[in-house]
Design an enzyme around this catalytic site. Structure first.
Site, PDB file in Angstrom:
ATOM      1  CD  GLU A   1       1.718  -5.328   5.860  1.00  0.00           C
ATOM      2  OE1 GLU A   1       2.555  -6.231   6.135  1.00  0.00           O
ATOM      3  OE2 GLU A   1       0.977  -5.383   4.875  1.00  0.00           O
TER       4      GLU A   1
ATOM      5  CB  ALA B   1      -0.892  -0.024   1.231  1.00  0.00           C
TER       6      ALA B   1
ATOM      7  N   GLY C   1       0.636  -4.950   0.957  1.00  0.00           N
ATOM      8  CA  GLY C   1      -0.563  -5.039   0.119  1.00  0.00           C
ATOM      9  C   GLY C   1      -0.310  -5.766  -1.199  1.00  0.00           C
TER      10      GLY C   1
ATOM     11  CD  GLU D   1      -2.211  -7.428   3.076  1.00  0.00           C
ATOM     12  OE1 GLU D   1      -1.870  -6.305   2.664  1.00  0.00           O
ATOM     13  OE2 GLU D   1      -2.766  -7.589   4.179  1.00  0.00           O
TER      14      GLU D   1
HETATM   15  N1  DAK Z   1       4.563   3.138  -0.888  1.00  0.00           N
HETATM   16  C1  DAK Z   1       4.943   4.302  -1.473  1.00  0.00           C
HETATM   17  N2  DAK Z   1       6.077   4.417  -2.183  1.00  0.00           N
HETATM   18  C2  DAK Z   1       6.868   3.340  -2.299  1.00  0.00           C
HETATM   19  C3  DAK Z   1       6.552   2.101  -1.689  1.00  0.00           C
HETATM   20  C4  DAK Z   1       5.329   2.015  -0.946  1.00  0.00           C
HETATM   21  N3  DAK Z   1       4.907   0.876  -0.373  1.00  0.00           N
HETATM   22  N4  DAK Z   1       7.530   1.218  -1.950  1.00  0.00           N
HETATM   23  C5  DAK Z   1       8.432   1.891  -2.696  1.00  0.00           C
HETATM   24  N5  DAK Z   1       8.045   3.155  -2.911  1.00  0.00           N
HETATM   25  C6  DAK Z   1       8.735   4.206  -3.665  1.00  0.00           C
HETATM   26  C7  DAK Z   1       9.972   4.690  -2.901  1.00  0.00           C
HETATM   27  O1  DAK Z   1       9.598   5.670  -1.941  1.00  0.00           O
HETATM   28  C8  DAK Z   1      10.791   5.295  -4.032  1.00  0.00           C
HETATM   29  O2  DAK Z   1      10.251   6.570  -4.368  1.00  0.00           O
HETATM   30  P1  DAK Z   1      11.240   7.808  -4.717  1.00  0.00           P
HETATM   31  O3  DAK Z   1      12.095   7.993  -3.533  1.00  0.00           O
HETATM   32  O4  DAK Z   1      11.990   7.349  -5.949  1.00  0.00           O
HETATM   33  O5  DAK Z   1      10.281   8.942  -4.986  1.00  0.00           O
HETATM   34  C9  DAK Z   1      10.489   4.352  -5.206  1.00  0.00           C
HETATM   35  O6  DAK Z   1       9.278   3.670  -4.852  1.00  0.00           O
HETATM   36  C10 DAK Z   1      11.569   3.305  -5.400  1.00  0.00           C
HETATM   37  O7  DAK Z   1      11.782   2.652  -4.165  1.00  0.00           O
HETATM   38  P2  DAK Z   1      13.242   2.439  -3.541  1.00  0.00           P
HETATM   39  O8  DAK Z   1      14.173   3.515  -3.972  1.00  0.00           O
HETATM   40  O9  DAK Z   1      13.066   2.203  -2.092  1.00  0.00           O
HETATM   41  O10 DAK Z   1      13.681   1.097  -4.281  1.00  0.00           O
HETATM   42  P3  DAK Z   1      14.699  -0.015  -3.740  1.00  0.00           P
HETATM   43  O11 DAK Z   1      14.929  -0.946  -4.891  1.00  0.00           O
HETATM   44  O12 DAK Z   1      15.885   0.611  -3.078  1.00  0.00           O
HETATM   45  O13 DAK Z   1      13.904  -0.800  -2.590  1.00  0.00           O
HETATM   46  C11 DAK Z   1      11.947  -1.942  -1.674  1.00  0.00           C
HETATM   47  C12 DAK Z   1      12.768  -1.581  -2.938  1.00  0.00           C
HETATM   48  C13 DAK Z   1      10.671  -2.617  -2.138  1.00  0.00           C
HETATM   49  C14 DAK Z   1      12.762  -2.912  -0.800  1.00  0.00           C
HETATM   50  C15 DAK Z   1      11.676  -0.648  -0.868  1.00  0.00           C
HETATM   51  O14 DAK Z   1      11.106   0.313  -1.755  1.00  0.00           O
HETATM   52  C16 DAK Z   1      10.686  -0.860   0.226  1.00  0.00           C
HETATM   53  O15 DAK Z   1      11.042  -1.369   1.279  1.00  0.00           O
HETATM   54  N6  DAK Z   1       9.450  -0.415   0.021  1.00  0.00           N
HETATM   55  C17 DAK Z   1       8.422  -0.469   1.039  1.00  0.00           C
HETATM   56  C18 DAK Z   1       7.915  -1.875   1.161  1.00  0.00           C
HETATM   57  C19 DAK Z   1       6.872  -1.973   2.225  1.00  0.00           C
HETATM   58  O16 DAK Z   1       7.131  -1.735   3.423  1.00  0.00           O
HETATM   59  N7  DAK Z   1       5.677  -2.372   1.808  1.00  0.00           N
HETATM   60  C20 DAK Z   1       4.591  -2.553   2.702  1.00  0.00           C
HETATM   61  C21 DAK Z   1       3.801  -1.302   2.717  1.00  0.00           C
HETATM   62  S1  DAK Z   1       2.609  -1.361   4.017  1.00  0.00           S
HETATM   63  C22 DAK Z   1      -4.429  -1.124   6.058  1.00  0.00           C
HETATM   64  C23 DAK Z   1      -4.470  -1.186   4.680  1.00  0.00           C
HETATM   65  C24 DAK Z   1      -3.395  -1.642   4.011  1.00  0.00           C
HETATM   66  C25 DAK Z   1      -2.239  -1.982   4.625  1.00  0.00           C
HETATM   67  C26 DAK Z   1      -2.218  -1.907   5.999  1.00  0.00           C
HETATM   68  C27 DAK Z   1      -3.279  -1.490   6.710  1.00  0.00           C
HETATM   69  N8  DAK Z   1      -5.549  -0.649   6.759  1.00  0.00           N
HETATM   70  C28 DAK Z   1      -6.101   0.605   6.439  1.00  0.00           C
HETATM   71  C29 DAK Z   1      -6.129  -1.442   7.819  1.00  0.00           C
HETATM   72  C30 DAK Z   1      -1.092  -2.365   3.852  1.00  0.00           C
HETATM   73  C31 DAK Z   1       0.119  -1.919   4.210  1.00  0.00           C
HETATM   74  C32 DAK Z   1       1.289  -2.068   3.366  1.00  0.00           C
HETATM   75  O17 DAK Z   1       1.273  -2.596   2.288  1.00  0.00           O
END
Ligand code: DAK
Length: 259
Positions: A133, A65, A110, A113
């Site tokens: 998360e 997400a 997400g 998921e």
């Molecule tokens: N959201 C927004 N932007 C994201 C992103 C994300 N999840 N993942 C990556 N990006 C963006 C980065 O900010 C970066 O943007 P710029 O800085 O270039 O503007 C661009 O994508 C490239 O990312 P990186 O530079 O970080 O790329 P790397 O190859 O170095 O790293 C990575 C890739 C996938 C390991 C890293 O980007 C990363 O760790 N990303 C976050 C992964 C993550 O934590 N995903 C889970 C998100 S939480 C709910 C509803 C839904 C959810 C929860 C609760 N409720 C309302 C109950 C769901 C939650 C989630 O999914």
């Protein structure tokens, strides 16, 4: 159909939805979720489409997400975001058409998921899966606490969700999160072949199989078996049941009409 964050194309009997926000690693913001909602309605309504593929553009399937959008949500907005995502994922799950995730890269939060709301996951060797998360101060919000244990078992799901550990495609295969792993350049051919093989079966039978399996995963076996008997009976009201069995007896190719 024209979208900003996804593409939707039809190839014969297959509908292909591609998450297409590669600069943000296809992160799901609410606009993308609403576009998916519209695309899934269109997929459902199109009677020619018999199987669906979901994939991502660039190095991610979906990196989760959208954290930048979620960061400042209050309780009510957080709940609404979760409701929207769950509505879209449930629509996919209950669509009545088989859905295959072609997981080309990061499938985190997400994104993992979304892949789990699909019926089958085929991964590229470059795919990575995880539910990070807890490290962001939240729980999985799009069904991860429910679908992951159903797929890989409670203990493995708890380890992945409690630690936020990211696993590669090989480990995802070992724990049963994906059906198989292929080279990146083979991914779409592999998934399209699978989709076309499914699309060549009797569509109503496939739809009822999906419904019976999905229902059976949520209830006791007696209820599940009773439901199976119900849908088995329904098959005998279809033209395709007559066609499938007649073609077998007559030793000829079958020609299903989705009726
Ligand atoms: N959201 C927004 N932007 C994201 C992103 C994300 N999840 N993942 C990556 N990006 C963006 C980065 O900010 C970066 O943007 P710029 O800085 O270039 O503007 C661009 O994508 C490239 O990312 P990186 O530079 O970080 O790329 P790397 O190859 O170095 O790293 C990575 C890739 C996938 C390991 C890293 O980007 C990363 O760790 N990303 C976050 C992964 C993550 O934590 N995903 C889970 C998100 S939480 C709910 C509803 C839904 C959810 C929860 C609760 N409720 C309302 C109950 C769901 C939650 C989630 O999914």
């Amino acid at each position: 159909m024209e979208f900003k964050n996804i593409t939707f194309v039809k190839e014969g009997k297959i509908g292909i939805v591609t998450l297409n926000r590669p600069k943000a690693l296809n992160a799901l913001n609410s606009e993308t979720l609403r576009e998916l909602d519209t695309a899934f309605d269109a997929l459902y309504a199109d009677k020619e489409i018999l199987a669906v593929i979901i994939t991502g553009e660039g190095k991610a399937f979906v990196a989760g997400a959208d954290i930048s959008e979620m960061k400042d949500l209050n309780t009510i907005e957080g709940r609404e975001f979760g409701i929207l995502g769950n509505k879209v994922f449930r629509k996919l799950e209950n669509m009545g058409k088989p859905v295959i995730a072609a997981v080309n890269g990061f499938a985190l939060g997400g994104g993992c998921e979304l892949s789990m709301a699909c019926d089958i996951r085929i991964a590229s060797v470059k795919a990575k899966f995880g539910q990070p998360e807890s490290g962001l101060g939240i729980t999985p919000g799009f069904g991860g606490t429910q679908r992951l244990p159903r797929l890989v078992g409670e203990g493995m799901a708890k380890e992945l969700i409690f630690t936020g550990k990211i696993v590669d495609a090989k480990e995802a295969l070992r724990i049963g999160l994906v059906n198989r792993v292929v080279e990146p350049e083979q991914l779409m051919d592999e998934v399209k072949n699978l989709a076309n093989t499914i699309a060549a079966q009797a569509p109503i039978a496939v739809k009822l199989c999906k419904a019976a399996i999905n229902k059976g995963m949520q209830c006791d076996i007696d209820t599940g078996i009773a439901y199976e008997a119900e849908v088995f009976g329904q098959c005998f009201s279809t033209d395709d049941q007559k066609e499938g069995m007649t073609a077998f007896i007559e030793k000829r190719d079958k020609c299903f009409k989705n009726s």
